[in-house]
Each structure stands twice: as structure tokens, then as C-alpha cells.
Write a protein that holds these residues in place. Structure first.
Motif, PDB file in Angstrom:
ATOM      1  N   ASP A  72      30.038  -2.004  16.910  1.00  0.00           N
ATOM      2  CA  ASP A  72      28.708  -1.998  17.507  1.00  0.00           C
ATOM      3  C   ASP A  72      27.672  -1.598  16.455  1.00  0.00           C
ATOM      4  O   ASP A  72      27.635  -0.437  16.037  1.00  0.00           O
ATOM      5  N   PRO A  73      26.817  -2.540  16.017  1.00  0.00           N
ATOM      6  CA  PRO A  73      25.818  -2.218  15.000  1.00  0.00           C
ATOM      7  C   PRO A  73      24.882  -1.085  15.422  1.00  0.00           C
ATOM      8  O   PRO A  73      24.468  -0.279  14.593  1.00  0.00           O
ATOM      9  N   GLU A  74      24.553  -1.005  16.713  1.00  0.00           N
ATOM     10  CA  GLU A  74      23.672   0.062  17.182  1.00  0.00           C
ATOM     11  C   GLU A  74      24.335   1.426  17.022  1.00  0.00           C
ATOM     12  O   GLU A  74      23.675   2.400  16.665  1.00  0.00           O
ATOM     13  N   LEU A  75      25.645   1.500  17.267  1.00  0.00           N
ATOM     14  CA  LEU A  75      26.369   2.749  17.084  1.00  0.00           C
ATOM     15  C   LEU A  75      26.369   3.146  15.609  1.00  0.00           C
ATOM     16  O   LEU A  75      26.123   4.302  15.271  1.00  0.00           O
ATOM     17  N   LEU A  76      26.614   2.179  14.729  1.00  0.00           N
ATOM     18  CA  LEU A  76      26.619   2.472  13.293  1.00  0.00           C
ATOM     19  C   LEU A  76      25.249   2.951  12.827  1.00  0.00           C
ATOM     20  O   LEU A  76      25.149   3.910  12.053  1.00  0.00           O
ATOM     21  N   LEU A  77      24.199   2.315  13.311  1.00  0.00           N
ATOM     22  CA  LEU A  77      22.841   2.744  12.951  1.00  0.00           C
ATOM     23  C   LEU A  77      22.552   4.145  13.489  1.00  0.00           C
ATOM     24  O   LEU A  77      21.912   4.952  12.818  1.00  0.00           O
ATOM     25  N   ALA A  78      23.028   4.424  14.695  1.00  0.00           N
ATOM     26  CA  ALA A  78      22.811   5.748  15.286  1.00  0.00           C
ATOM     27  C   ALA A  78      23.537   6.825  14.471  1.00  0.00           C
ATOM     28  O   ALA A  78      22.988   7.906  14.233  1.00  0.00           O
ATOM     29  N   ILE A  79      24.756   6.528  14.015  1.00  0.00           N
ATOM     30  CA  ILE A  79      25.504   7.495  13.207  1.00  0.00           C
ATOM     31  C   ILE A  79      24.799   7.695  11.871  1.00  0.00           C
ATOM     32  O   ILE A  79      24.641   8.834  11.409  1.00  0.00           O
ATOM     33  N   GLU A  80      24.344   6.611  11.253  1.00  0.00           N
ATOM     34  CA  GLU A  80      23.643   6.744   9.977  1.00  0.00           C
ATOM     35  C   GLU A  80      22.352   7.551  10.142  1.00  0.00           C
ATOM     36  O   GLU A  80      22.027   8.416   9.328  1.00  0.00           O
ATOM     37  N   ARG A  81      21.613   7.293  11.223  1.00  0.00           N
ATOM     38  CA  ARG A  81      20.375   8.032  11.497  1.00  0.00           C
ATOM     39  C   ARG A  81      20.684   9.520  11.690  1.00  0.00           C
ATOM     40  O   ARG A  81      19.983  10.386  11.173  1.00  0.00           O
ATOM     41  N   TRP A  82      21.771   9.820  12.388  1.00  0.00           N
ATOM     42  CA  TRP A  82      22.213  11.190  12.614  1.00  0.00           C
ATOM     43  C   TRP A  82      22.448  11.891  11.274  1.00  0.00           C
ATOM     44  O   TRP A  82      21.971  12.998  11.038  1.00  0.00           O
ATOM     45  N   VAL A  83      23.151  11.215  10.367  1.00  0.00           N
ATOM     46  CA  VAL A  83      23.431  11.791   9.052  1.00  0.00           C
ATOM     47  C   VAL A  83      22.132  11.985   8.264  1.00  0.00           C
ATOM     48  O   VAL A  83      21.897  13.049   7.675  1.00  0.00           O
ATOM     49  N   ARG A  84      21.299  10.953   8.253  1.00  0.00           N
ATOM     50  CA  ARG A  84      20.039  11.010   7.489  1.00  0.00           C
ATOM     51  C   ARG A  84      19.159  12.149   8.004  1.00  0.00           C
ATOM     52  O   ARG A  84      18.565  12.895   7.230  1.00  0.00           O
ATOM     53  N   GLN A  85      19.068  12.309   9.317  1.00  0.00           N
ATOM     54  CA  GLN A  85      18.266  13.385   9.898  1.00  0.00           C
ATOM     55  C   GLN A  85      18.825  14.749   9.505  1.00  0.00           C
ATOM     56  O   GLN A  85      18.074  15.697   9.275  1.00  0.00           O
ATOM     57  N   GLY A  86      20.153  14.845   9.405  1.00  0.00           N
ATOM     58  CA  GLY A  86      20.774  16.093   8.973  1.00  0.00           C
ATOM     59  C   GLY A  86      20.380  16.439   7.552  1.00  0.00           C
ATOM     60  O   GLY A  86      20.053  17.595   7.246  1.00  0.00           O
ATOM     61  N   PHE A  87      20.380  15.444   6.659  1.00  0.00           N
ATOM     62  CA  PHE A  87      19.964  15.681   5.279  1.00  0.00           C
ATOM     63  C   PHE A  87      18.488  16.044   5.215  1.00  0.00           C
ATOM     64  O   PHE A  87      18.093  16.941   4.467  1.00  0.00           O
ATOM     65  N   ASP A  88      17.663  15.354   6.004  1.00  0.00           N
ATOM     66  CA  ASP A  88      16.232  15.665   6.038  1.00  0.00           C
ATOM     67  C   ASP A  88      16.009  17.095   6.524  1.00  0.00           C
ATOM     68  O   ASP A  88      15.176  17.819   5.975  1.00  0.00           O
ATOM     69  N   TRP A  89      16.750  17.511   7.547  1.00  0.00           N
ATOM     70  CA  TRP A  89      16.631  18.854   8.104  1.00  0.00           C
ATOM     71  C   TRP A  89      16.978  19.905   7.043  1.00  0.00           C
ATOM     72  O   TRP A  89      16.271  20.895   6.877  1.00  0.00           O
ATOM     73  N   LEU A  90      18.086  19.672   6.314  1.00  0.00           N
ATOM     74  CA  LEU A  90      18.477  20.608   5.261  1.00  0.00           C
ATOM     75  C   LEU A  90      17.421  20.677   4.158  1.00  0.00           C
ATOM     76  O   LEU A  90      17.074  21.759   3.686  1.00  0.00           O
ATOM     77  N   HIS A  91      16.917  19.514   3.754  1.00  0.00           N
ATOM     78  CA  HIS A  91      15.910  19.454   2.695  1.00  0.00           C
ATOM     79  C   HIS A  91      14.638  20.202   3.115  1.00  0.00           C
ATOM     80  O   HIS A  91      14.069  20.975   2.342  1.00  0.00           O
ATOM     81  N   GLU A  92      14.213  19.963   4.349  1.00  0.00           N
ATOM     82  CA  GLU A  92      13.017  20.633   4.862  1.00  0.00           C
ATOM     83  C   GLU A  92      13.204  22.156   4.878  1.00  0.00           C
ATOM     84  O   GLU A  92      12.315  22.915   4.507  1.00  0.00           O
ATOM     85  N   GLY A  93      14.383  22.606   5.282  1.00  0.00           N
ATOM     86  CA  GLY A  93      14.682  24.026   5.290  1.00  0.00           C
ATOM     87  C   GLY A  93      14.641  24.617   3.890  1.00  0.00           C
ATOM     88  O   GLY A  93      14.102  25.718   3.675  1.00  0.00           O
ATOM     89  N   GLU A  94      15.204  23.893   2.908  1.00  0.00           N
ATOM     90  CA  GLU A  94      15.184  24.348   1.518  1.00  0.00           C
ATOM     91  C   GLU A  94      13.741  24.478   1.035  1.00  0.00           C
ATOM     92  O   GLU A  94      13.400  25.425   0.317  1.00  0.00           O
ATOM     93  N   GLN A  95      12.893  23.517   1.412  1.00  0.00           N
ATOM     94  CA  GLN A  95      11.488  23.558   0.996  1.00  0.00           C
ATOM     95  C   GLN A  95      10.784  24.773   1.600  1.00  0.00           C
ATOM     96  O   GLN A  95       9.995  25.431   0.929  1.00  0.00           O
ATOM     97  N   LEU A  96      11.070  25.057   2.862  1.00  0.00           N
ATOM     98  CA  LEU A  96      10.440  26.200   3.516  1.00  0.00           C
ATOM     99  C   LEU A  96      10.902  27.532   2.920  1.00  0.00           C
ATOM    100  O   LEU A  96      10.120  28.477   2.814  1.00  0.00           O
ATOM    101  N   LEU A  97      12.147  27.583   2.524  1.00  0.00           N
ATOM    102  CA  LEU A  97      12.689  28.821   1.958  1.00  0.00           C
ATOM    103  C   LEU A  97      12.348  28.987   0.494  1.00  0.00           C
ATOM    104  O   LEU A  97      12.329  30.103  -0.015  1.00  0.00           O
ATOM    105  N   GLY A  98      12.116  27.854  -0.197  1.00  0.00           N
ATOM    106  CA  GLY A  98      11.903  27.876  -1.631  1.00  0.00           C
ATOM    107  C   GLY A  98      10.545  28.271  -2.004  1.00  0.00           C
ATOM    108  O   GLY A  98      10.148  28.961  -2.863  1.00  0.00           O
TER     109      GLY A  98
END
Length: 132
Positions: free
Chosen positions: A106-132
Motif C-alpha cells: 500500500d503506497p499510502e501506508l509506505l508514505l505514512a511510515i516515511e512521514r512518521w520517521v521524517r517527523q521524528g527526525f524533525d522533532w529531534l532536530h527542533e529539540g536540539e535547536q531549542l536546547l542548543g
């Protein structure tokens, strides 16, 4: 961590698949190696960078036998693919091939999983910026 939901055999299959994924572009980055080493260490798994061809992808995938485990494995493989800074075409093709073998076509499932991962990386990056 979602990997906690996998059996020990499924975790080893994930690690072996991740070794294959990391080597797909013939360049295992320091970030990818760190991911592999942490996964092996955290779950007492055997990391074998030299003999990753010993198990076929089909053999490894047969161990991942529930939908939940399949989604977790795909999420982790995509997460690994992002470790070197981009989800390149070779990595995308291999993830798509593994998804097909897992029966997750299911391409929609694959896109949803990729979006989930990308959002996780964005969340970590944003946190690093706030702490840095």
C-alpha cells in the motif's frame, strides 16, 4: 521504543536487514554504523557486517510474521536510511522491495511510515535547536 515489541528473532532479522540496507549504497556512514551498533548492543544481537549475505532477504522477512512487526521493521529501515542525511533512490528502492516482500504494498501506508520517521527526525532536530 517500538523495537521492544519485536521478538528476539525478529530483532535479529531487523538488524540483518539493516546491515543489508546500510550497505546498499556501498558506503556505510558513521551514523548508520552507530545505529547498527546501538541496535545490536541494546538488544544483545549479533552484528555481522562482513557476512550480511548469509541470510537471504526472503529468509529474514519470513521471521517478520505479523503486521505490527512488519510496520516496525519498515519504520526502522527507513529511519536507518535517513541516518546519513537523505533517503536516496537506492535506499528507497530497497525499502520498497522489502515492503513488497513483506506484503505491505500500500503506497499510502509506505508514505505514512516515511512521514512518521521524517517527523521524528524533525522533532529531534527542533529539540536540539531549542536546547542548543
Amino acid at each position: 521504543m517500538f523495537v521492544d515489541r519485536l521478538s528476539q528473532a525478529q530483532r535479529q532479522a531487523l538488524l540483518d536487514l539493516a546491515v543489508i540496507m546500510a550497505g546498499i549504497d556501498n558506503d556505510v556512514s558513521a551514523e548508520e554504523l552507530q545505529y547498527l551498533e546501538e541496535l545490536a548492543s541494546n538488544y544483545n544481537l549479533t552484528l555481522d557486517l562482513e557476512n550480511h549475505g548469509a541470510n537471504s532477504i526472503d529468509d529474514l522477512i519470513s521471521i517478520v510474521d505479523s503486521k505490527q512487526a512488519k510496520v516496525i521493521v519498515l519504520q526502522e529501515l527507513i529511519k536507518l536510511s535517513y541516518k546519513d542525511g537523505h533517503f536516496g533512490p537506492e535506499e528507497q528502492q530497497k525499502v520498497f522491495q522489502i515492503a513488497q516482500k513483506l506484503g505491505l504494498n500500500d503506497p499510502e501506508l509506505l508514505l505514512a511510515i516515511e512521514r512518521w520517521v521524517r517527523q521524528g527526525f524533525d522533532w529531534l532536530h527542533e529539540g536540539e535547536q531549542l536546547l542548543g
